[in-house]
Every structure is written in structure tokens, then in C-alpha cells.
Design a protein around this motif. Structure first.
Motif, PDB file in Angstrom:
ATOM      1  N   ASP A  66       0.818  -1.214   0.000  1.00 45.08           N
ATOM      2  CA  ASP A  66       0.000   0.000   0.000  1.00 45.08           C
ATOM      3  C   ASP A  66       0.854   1.268   0.000  1.00 45.08           C
ATOM      4  O   ASP A  66       0.491   2.270  -0.635  1.00 45.08           O
ATOM      5  N   GLN A  90      -4.717  -1.043   9.024  1.00 42.31           N
ATOM      6  CA  GLN A  90      -5.159   0.140   9.764  1.00 42.31           C
ATOM      7  C   GLN A  90      -6.047  -0.257  10.944  1.00 42.31           C
ATOM      8  O   GLN A  90      -5.915   0.282  12.052  1.00 42.31           O
ATOM      9  N   TRP A  91      -6.953  -1.203  10.708  1.00 38.77           N
ATOM     10  CA  TRP A  91      -7.795  -1.696  11.796  1.00 38.77           C
ATOM     11  C   TRP A  91      -6.951  -2.365  12.882  1.00 38.77           C
ATOM     12  O   TRP A  91      -7.244  -2.239  14.077  1.00 38.77           O
ATOM     13  N   HIS A  93     -10.538  -6.124   6.788  1.00 36.06           N
ATOM     14  CA  HIS A  93     -10.012  -5.507   5.566  1.00 36.06           C
ATOM     15  C   HIS A  93     -11.152  -4.929   4.726  1.00 36.06           C
ATOM     16  O   HIS A  93     -12.103  -5.629   4.370  1.00 36.06           O
ATOM     17  N   GLY A  94     -11.089  -3.624   4.469  1.00 35.39           N
ATOM     18  CA  GLY A  94     -12.098  -2.960   3.649  1.00 35.39           C
ATOM     19  C   GLY A  94     -13.274  -2.404   4.416  1.00 35.39           C
ATOM     20  O   GLY A  94     -14.099  -1.673   3.840  1.00 35.39           O
ATOM     21  N   THR A 115       0.441   7.474   5.460  1.00 37.65           N
ATOM     22  CA  THR A 115       0.175   7.486   4.021  1.00 37.65           C
ATOM     23  C   THR A 115       1.435   7.368   3.178  1.00 37.65           C
ATOM     24  O   THR A 115       1.341   7.148   1.966  1.00 37.65           O
ATOM     25  N   SER A 117     -15.400   0.057   6.381  1.00 40.82           N
ATOM     26  CA  SER A 117     -15.411   1.527   6.479  1.00 40.82           C
ATOM     27  C   SER A 117     -14.289   2.175   5.673  1.00 40.82           C
ATOM     28  O   SER A 117     -13.828   3.271   6.006  1.00 40.82           O
ATOM     29  N   GLY A 118     -13.840   1.482   4.654  1.00 43.43           N
ATOM     30  CA  GLY A 118     -12.818   2.043   3.781  1.00 43.43           C
ATOM     31  C   GLY A 118     -11.399   1.919   4.298  1.00 43.43           C
ATOM     32  O   GLY A 118     -10.466   2.421   3.666  1.00 43.43           O
ATOM     33  N   TRP A 119     -11.205   1.265   5.434  1.00 43.15           N
ATOM     34  CA  TRP A 119      -9.861   1.082   5.991  1.00 43.15           C
ATOM     35  C   TRP A 119      -9.279  -0.253   5.539  1.00 43.15           C
ATOM     36  O   TRP A 119     -10.018  -1.243   5.365  1.00 43.15           O
ATOM     37  N   GLN A 120      -7.963  -0.271   5.405  1.00 41.28           N
ATOM     38  CA  GLN A 120      -7.255  -1.511   5.127  1.00 41.28           C
ATOM     39  C   GLN A 120      -7.157  -2.337   6.426  1.00 41.28           C
ATOM     40  O   GLN A 120      -7.300  -1.814   7.528  1.00 41.28           O
TER      41      GLN A 120
END
Length: 435
Positions: free
Chosen positions: A55, A187-188, A178-179, A112, A181-184
Motif C-alpha cells: 500500500d 489500519q484496523w 479488511h475494507g 500514508t 469503512s474504507g480502511w485496510q
């Protein structure tokens, strides 16, 4: 060696043992819980790498550099943090450390690019600086040196426990969320695994005591027994009255060398274990996490067996040399068995059992001769200098993996480091460490 116990002293010894068991039950499980989440938040980047590298476009060397930058922050702030713990009090300062690192760890959700990754890894090290040597120092407030080996081994069992439960948990979170709320997934993982550190940090303010005198759960008689045991132990130490004396003691720098060699192996395992397992052909984050837990399970058994044996025999040197050589052998075998998942796990289990056993037994060496005001400084110096290997080791593996396409050569380097550490332990004096 202490004098043999006479028949008349047996009842007193039985009473003393019962009191120290009470102290262990009150303090050690909570410290283990703290360290489990400390270690998990420190090394879960090894699992995040499985997704985050793609990413963010991180090379193997860039990941290794970022993983290692944690220890630069750790190194720079370690001594000041430990001195603050001694001045402010263990309860308040340990709570501050945990809350701060929980907030920084959660901030990885917003990474990022490569630069932000580097900055947050450095800040995480600065935030956590002082926790580990602070706990070691805290143990000297409660336990004499001949009881400390087993206690520190119990405390450091948090490392394999974090691997046993944390690795499958990290893999599960990354797959399951994974995925969402739009987070990878990675990130969670950072967000969810930071929450316990924040909660336990707050609980520390209400649960821990700064010392024996403030412990309401001990009677006055029990406090007197503990304080007498500590006082007798301190009387046999090389007590330094000034901070600078710790820097002038050559034994402190020998301890730095020994610990550096051991930490080289320790963080190679914790930062690269998921990658080692994945390279044998395993797919799926949860499967990688479950298999990565196996070596840590072997380490949990080994470190407690060695810790009990060292305390029972009051012998430190060979109880450090043997696991160090075990770790060297394990890394050497892993380098040659990388094509087989089963054989790699056997070798990595041997390496983990050896390397992680060295750490708790090592700390019985410096705490056996350091005392007084400089104890806080000496322990922090040893831990911070030794933990620079946490910067060298992951970066070395990443750079060599980029250049050779294999992890075999780095493993031989790690084996050599542990061999050097074993040799350095043998140069220590029996009368200093075997107490």
C-alpha cells in the motif's frame, strides 16, 4: 553463595517464601499484562508489513529501517525516562508511558507514506522508552536478587505470550476487517490493538504501588520482612552514589555488549517472523499468524524452565550460555531449511526458545551488582545501548534480503552474534553474577 539455612531458621524462611509469593501474585500478573500489549504494539508492524508494504510502496530495506527507528527514539529517551520514574514514582510514570504509546500506536492508522511511517516509529520508541528498564528497576524495589531471576522470567514470558496470542489476532483482524469503512486490514489492526494499552495505562494509576511502604495489601509485619530482604541484598551490591558512576563502571559496558548480541536475535524474530513463515509458501494472514505462534510457544516453556533452574542453583553464566548457543544453532538450521515449512518451524522454535530465554536471565546479571542512585541510570544505559540492536537487526535483514533475495545469510549473521554474546558472558566473574 549464601550460608546454609539452619533448622532454627526454617520457619522464618517458610514465612518469607509465603510473603514473597503474595507479592508475586499481586504485582507480576499485572506487569505481564502491561508488557504483552507493550510488545504487541511494538512489533505488530511485522504483520502490518504483509499488506502495508504494498500500500505504501515500501522496499524490504525501507521497512527494516522504519521498524528499527523505534529503537533510536528508545535509545535517546531511555535514561531520562528511567530517572523520571525514580523521581516521580513508578505508578504515575508507567501509566504515562502506556497512555502515550497507545496514542502513538493508534496514529499509525493515518500513515500514508514512507516518511510518516519513519516519524511515527521514532515517536513510538520515544513514547515507550523507560517502560522495560523501569519495570526491571521496579522489581528491585520488591525482590532481592536471588528471587529476581524467576520473577523477571515470568514478566518476560509476556514476549512469547504476545507472539502466541498476538500473531493470530493480528492476522485475524487484518483478514476480517479488511475494507470495513474504507480502511485496510493493517489500519484496523493498529487501531484495535492500541485500545488495551490506553485502558491498562489508566488502570495502572489505581493498581500499582510506588514501593513496599505504600502497599496497603501488605501488613506491617510483611512489609518489614520484604524490606529486610531487600536491605540485606543491597548491602552486598556495588552501590554507586552518583549517576556518572554507572558510566564509569566497565561491567556496565560489558553488559551492554552481551545484551546487544541477544537483542539482535530477539528482534529478528519479532519483526520478521511473519515474513519468515510466509517465505516457506504459507498464504493467508491468519494461517501465517497461527504458525508464527509456534516458536513463541516453545520459548514460553523454555524461558520459565531455565529461569526456575537458574534461581534454584543460583547459577547465571551457563544458564545464559546454553540458550544463547541454542539460538545460534536454531538460526543456522533455519537458514538451511527455508524450503520446508515444518523444518523451518522446528528451527525457528529452537532459535526462539534460546533467544527469548536469554533476555530474562540476562537481567539478573546487572541487577546483582548495580545499586544506589546509579541503578536507574545503569539499567537504562544497558537497555538503551543493547536495544540499538533492535535498529541494526531488522535493517540488516531487510537490506541483505533486498540484495540477495534470501534470508539465509542474515540468519548466519544472527547466529554469529549469539555466539559472541555467549563468549562475553563467560568473561563475567562468578562472584558477581552467581547470587
Amino acid at each position: 553463595m549464601p550460608m546454609p539455612v539452619t533448622a532454627a531458621e526454617v520457619p522464618d524462611l517458610v514465612r518469607e517464601n509465603a510473603i514473597f509469593r503474595k507479592v508475586v501474585r499481586r504485582i507480576v500478573p499485572f506487569l505481564i499484562l502491561c508488557y504483552v500489549f507493550s510488545y504487541l504494539d511494538r512489533v505488530n508492524v511485522g504483520f502490518a508489513k504483509l499488506q502495508m508494504s504494498d500500500d505504501l510502496g515500501l522496499s524490504e530495506a525501507a521497512y527494516g529501517l522504519g521498524a528499527g527507528l523505534f529503537f533510536i527514539g528508545y535509545f535517546l529517551f531511555e535514561v531520562p525516562s528511567n530517572l523520571m520514574l525514580q523521581r516521580i514514582g513508578a505508578r504515575t510514570w508507567i501509566a504515562r508511558i502506556m497512555i502515550t504509546w497507545g496514542l502513538v500506536s493508534a496514529s499509525f492508522v493515518f500513515v500514508t507514506d514512507e516518511t510518516m511511517f519513519y516519524v511515527l516509529r521514532f515517536l513510538l520508541g520515544a513514547a515507550e522508552a523507560g517502560f522495560y528498564p523501569g519495570v526491571i528497576l521496579y522489581c528491585t524495589y520488591w525482590f532481592p536478587s536471588h528471587r529476581r531471576g524467576r520473577v523477571i522470567a515470568m514478566f518476560m514470558s509476556a514476549i512469547p505470550v504476545a507472539g502466541i496470542f498476538g500473531n493470530p489476532l493480528s492476522g485475524w483482524i487484518m483478514d476480517r476487517f479488511h475494507g470495513v469503512s474504507g480502511w485496510q486490514g493493517w489500519q484496523w489492526m493498529f487501531a484495535l490493538e492500541a485500545i488495551p494499552a490506553l485502558a491498562i495505562g489508566v488502570a495502572t494509576l489505581f493498581y500499582l504501588d510506588d514501593g513496599v511502604r505504600s502497599a496497603k495489601w501488605l501488613t506491617d509485619e510483611e512489609k518489614a520482612v520484604v524490606e529486610r530482604a531487600i536491605a540485606d541484598d543491597v548491602a552486598r551490591q556495588t552501590v554507586h552514589g552518583r549517576v556518572v558512576d554507572a558510566f564509569r563502571d566497565p561491567k556496565v559496558w560489558l553488559m551492554c555488549l552481551i545484551y546487544f548480541c541477544f537483542v539482535m536475535g530477539q528482534y529478528a524474530l519479532t519483526f520478521w517472523m511473519p515474513t519468515f513463515v510466509q517465505s516457506t509458501g504459507i498464504e493467508g494472514n491468519f494461517a501465517i499468524g497461527a504458525l508464527s505462534a509456534v516458536p513463541f510457544l516453545a520459548a514460553l516453556v523454555a524461558m520459565n524452565l531455565f529461569g526456575r533452574s537458574a534461581d534454584k542453583r543460583r547459577e547465571r553464566r551457563w544458564h545464559l550460555v546454553v540458550p544463547s548457543l541454542m539460538g545460534a544453532l536454531g538460526f543456522s538450521l533455519a537458514a538451511g531449511w527455508s524450503g520446508s515449512t515444518a523444518l523451518s518451524l522446528v528451527a525457528l522454535s529452537f532459535a526462539a526458545a534460546g533467544v527469548l530465554t536469554c533476555a530474562p536471565l540476562f537481567w539478573s546479571l546487572p541487577t546483582a551488582f548495580l545499586g544506589g542512585t546509579a541503578a536507574a541510570t545503569g539499567l537504562a544505559v544497558i537497555n538503551s545501548v543493547g536495544n540499538l540492536a533492535g535498529f541494526v537487526s531488522p535493517y540488516m535483514i531487510g537490506a541483505l534480503k533486498d540484495s540477495t533475495g534470501s534470508t539465509s545469510f542474515p540468519m548466519y549473521v544472527l547466529a554469529f552474534s549469539l555466539f559472541v554474546g555467549a563468549g562475553a558472558v563467560l568473561t563475567t566473574k562468578k562472584q558477581i553474577v552467581n547470587r
